[in-house]
Enzyme design. Structure first.
Site, PDB file in Angstrom:
ATOM      1  N   LYS A 112       0.815  -1.210   0.000  1.00 40.09           N
ATOM      2  CA  LYS A 112       0.000   0.000   0.000  1.00 40.09           C
ATOM      3  C   LYS A 112       0.851   1.264   0.000  1.00 40.09           C
ATOM      4  O   LYS A 112       0.488   2.253  -0.614  1.00 40.09           O
ATOM      5  CB  LYS A 112      -0.940   0.021   1.212  1.00 40.09           C
ATOM      6  CG  LYS A 112      -2.120  -0.913   1.068  1.00 40.09           C
ATOM      7  CD  LYS A 112      -3.197  -0.568   2.088  1.00 40.09           C
ATOM      8  CE  LYS A 112      -4.377  -1.476   1.969  1.00 40.09           C
ATOM      9  NZ  LYS A 112      -5.413  -1.202   2.962  1.00 40.09           N
ATOM     10  N   LYS A 222      -4.139 -10.461  -6.921  1.00 39.99           N
ATOM     11  CA  LYS A 222      -5.461 -10.759  -6.368  1.00 39.99           C
ATOM     12  C   LYS A 222      -6.511  -9.750  -6.842  1.00 39.99           C
ATOM     13  O   LYS A 222      -6.194  -8.602  -7.125  1.00 39.99           O
ATOM     14  CB  LYS A 222      -5.400 -10.831  -4.837  1.00 39.99           C
ATOM     15  CG  LYS A 222      -5.209  -9.502  -4.155  1.00 39.99           C
ATOM     16  CD  LYS A 222      -5.525  -9.599  -2.672  1.00 39.99           C
ATOM     17  CE  LYS A 222      -5.592  -8.200  -2.084  1.00 39.99           C
ATOM     18  NZ  LYS A 222      -6.205  -8.088  -0.790  1.00 39.99           N
ATOM     19  N   LYS A 225     -10.304  -4.438  -4.438  1.00 39.32           N
ATOM     20  CA  LYS A 225     -11.219  -3.302  -4.315  1.00 39.32           C
ATOM     21  C   LYS A 225     -10.670  -2.028  -4.924  1.00 39.32           C
ATOM     22  O   LYS A 225     -11.382  -1.174  -5.355  1.00 39.32           O
ATOM     23  CB  LYS A 225     -11.338  -2.941  -2.836  1.00 39.32           C
ATOM     24  CG  LYS A 225     -12.317  -3.679  -2.071  1.00 39.32           C
ATOM     25  CD  LYS A 225     -12.083  -3.227  -0.648  1.00 39.32           C
ATOM     26  CE  LYS A 225     -13.077  -3.820   0.273  1.00 39.32           C
ATOM     27  NZ  LYS A 225     -12.798  -3.461   1.642  1.00 39.32           N
TER      28      LYS A 225
HETATM   29  P1  AMP Z   1     -10.338  -6.041   2.013  1.00 42.21           P
HETATM   30  O1  AMP Z   1     -10.908  -5.965   0.646  1.00 42.21           O
HETATM   31  O2  AMP Z   1      -8.856  -5.966   1.999  1.00 42.21           O
HETATM   32  O3  AMP Z   1     -11.010  -5.155   3.028  1.00 42.21           O
HETATM   33  O4  AMP Z   1     -10.645  -7.528   2.501  1.00 42.21           O
HETATM   34  C1  AMP Z   1     -11.824  -7.960   3.115  1.00 42.21           C
HETATM   35  C2  AMP Z   1     -11.799  -9.463   3.240  1.00 42.21           C
HETATM   36  O5  AMP Z   1     -11.873 -10.061   1.948  1.00 42.21           O
HETATM   37  C3  AMP Z   1     -10.515 -10.027   3.863  1.00 42.21           C
HETATM   38  O6  AMP Z   1     -10.825 -11.132   4.683  1.00 42.21           O
HETATM   39  C4  AMP Z   1      -9.689 -10.444   2.683  1.00 42.21           C
HETATM   40  O7  AMP Z   1      -8.799 -11.472   2.999  1.00 42.21           O
HETATM   41  C5  AMP Z   1     -10.756 -10.906   1.718  1.00 42.21           C
HETATM   42  N1  AMP Z   1     -10.311 -10.696   0.334  1.00 42.21           N
HETATM   43  C6  AMP Z   1     -10.014  -9.526  -0.256  1.00 42.21           C
HETATM   44  N2  AMP Z   1      -9.643  -9.707  -1.544  1.00 42.21           N
HETATM   45  C7  AMP Z   1      -9.712 -11.046  -1.765  1.00 42.21           C
HETATM   46  C8  AMP Z   1      -9.450 -11.864  -2.892  1.00 42.21           C
HETATM   47  N3  AMP Z   1      -9.073 -11.362  -4.056  1.00 42.21           N
HETATM   48  N4  AMP Z   1      -9.596 -13.208  -2.744  1.00 42.21           N
HETATM   49  C9  AMP Z   1     -10.006 -13.736  -1.575  1.00 42.21           C
HETATM   50  N5  AMP Z   1     -10.281 -13.014  -0.473  1.00 42.21           N
HETATM   51  C10 AMP Z   1     -10.138 -11.684  -0.555  1.00 42.21           C
END
Ligand code: AMP
Ligand code: TRP
Length: 353
Positions: A112, A222, A225
């Site tokens: 980040k 990955k 968002k």
């Molecule tokens: P975040 O988008 O970083 O706030 O992640 C929220 C939740 O979604 C966390 O538990 C991450 O590990 C999961 N997560 C985010 N992106 C992925 C992805 N591409 N594949 C699987 N899990 C994800």
């Protein structure tokens, strides 16, 4: 007594099927077996710049996503992180036992802090601006930008506080969060050793296939968002035509056969999405498309996704903001006594009067 679980998602960016398959879907299955607490982590979201109006909107949206996915507020507590001040209070305490070196190792921080842009301003001798250049991660040559905020660096301490406040035993998250959970365990042990048994040592709970859903435009990264291209992800609020279009444009590997192998990462990722949403094993999906081409597979995949999204979005749209705010308030009242009791114990152990 049931085991306790805690997890959270940041109200920033567009929630996508990676968030659902990697985390939220798993929570829905766990809520019957565990005492569950699910948080909308707004204080984590502000570690990167957020527009206040957008943050308010997204916070309610994430809670609606939890509810639409099937999280039941009668069985679990759903609340907003900033409604329980003990999260920030415990973060400060943890800051006094966490080391700079612990935080410097975190890959999410490294990623980040590289991604954030820096503005270079060149002035002439009269102080007039002659050039303004926004330097992105690439221009910065992958170096860490020193102008990023301390909150982003300290993000894992806040996450550890979230988890440790509630005697959490299992933290269901995607694979990208494992390093943060490992650090949480280290901090809990360090605190317990110094001040006596206070925190439970939590474990991560991940589902294998859902652990990491990759980007549709680049299977080496990955699904994210904060991706710059909307062709990276399928948003949980995308309509049917958008889904069809995005799946059509999704990169595939060379060849024409539907195979599930590591040397076909793009296809493997699409098969994972199919199999998770249609409750089939990857091998069953491969078997179904034996002798068929990518086009058939992709057309059906789009429909599988739409079939999942339609009832999800119907539930999502039926929830009013007021109703959701009521649920979030109740959720905070449910967890508050736990957070207050843990904080009291921490203060006593440390000698804070
Ligand atoms: P975040 O988008 O970083 O706030 O992640 C929220 C939740 O979604 C966390 O538990 C991450 O590990 C999961 N997560 C985010 N992106 C992925 C992805 N591409 N594949 C699987 N899990 C994800
Ligand atoms: N850091 C997590 C993410 O980006 C979100 C999060 C914050 C979290 N606090 C947590 C997840 C506590 C699990 C437990 O996905």
């Amino acid at each position: 007594m049931n085991k306790k679980i805690f997890s959270g998602v940041q109200p920033s960016g567009n929630l996508h099927i990676g968030n659902y398959l990697g985390a939220i879907k798993n929570w829905v299955e766990l809520q019957d077996k565990y005492d569950s607490v699910f948080c909308v982590v707004d204080l984590h979201a502000i570690t990167t710049p957020q527009d206040p109006e957008e943050l308010r909107k997204k916070t309610i949206e994430v809670a609606k996503i939890y509810l639409a996915a099937g999280i039941d507020p009668e069985k679990c507590a759903i609340f907003i992180q900033s409604h329980i001040p003990e999260h920030t209070e415990l973060t400060w305490i943890l800051n006094t036992i966490i080391r700079m070196s612990d935080l410097s190792r975190m890959t999410q921080f490294k990623d980040k802090s590289r991604a954030i842009s820096a503005k270079a301003v060149h002035k002439n001798s009269k102080g007039e601006i002659i050039e303004e250049k926004v330097m992105t991660g690439e221009l910065l040559g992958g170096r860490t930008n020193k102008n990023i905020n301390v909150g982003l660096f300290d993000y894992p301490a806040l996450m550890a506080a979230d988890i440790l406040l509630y005697d959490t035993e299992v933290v269901p998250v995607g694979e990208d969060q494992l390093q943060h959970i490992e650090l949480t365990r280290v901090l809990a042990k360090r605190f317990n050793q110094k001040f006596g048994e206070t925190f439970k040592i939590p474990e991560a709970g991940v589902v294998k296939e859902g652990m990491r859903i990759m980007g549709l435009d680049d299977p080496t990264k990955k699904m994210s968002k904060s991706a710059t291209s909307e062709y990276n992800y399928i948003g949980l609020t995308d309509d049917a035509d958008t889904v069809r279009n995005k799946i059509k444009k999704a990169v595939t590997d060379s060849g024409s056969e539907i195979k599930y192998t590591d040397d076909k990462p793009a296809l493997k990722n699409l098969i994972n999405i199919y199999s998770l949403l249609d409750d089939k094993k990857p091998e069953e999906v491969v078997e179904k498309y034996k002798g068929k081409g990518y086009a058939d597979f992709k057309n059906d995949l789009a429909e599988v996704i739409i079939k999942f999204l339609e009832p999800f979005q119907e539930k999502f749209n039926s929830l009013s903001d007021d109703e959701v705010l009521g649920i979030l308030k109740k959720g905070a009242e449910k967890v508050r006594p736990m957070a207050e009791a843990k904080m009291k114990e921490v203060k006593e152990k440390m000698g804070l009067i």
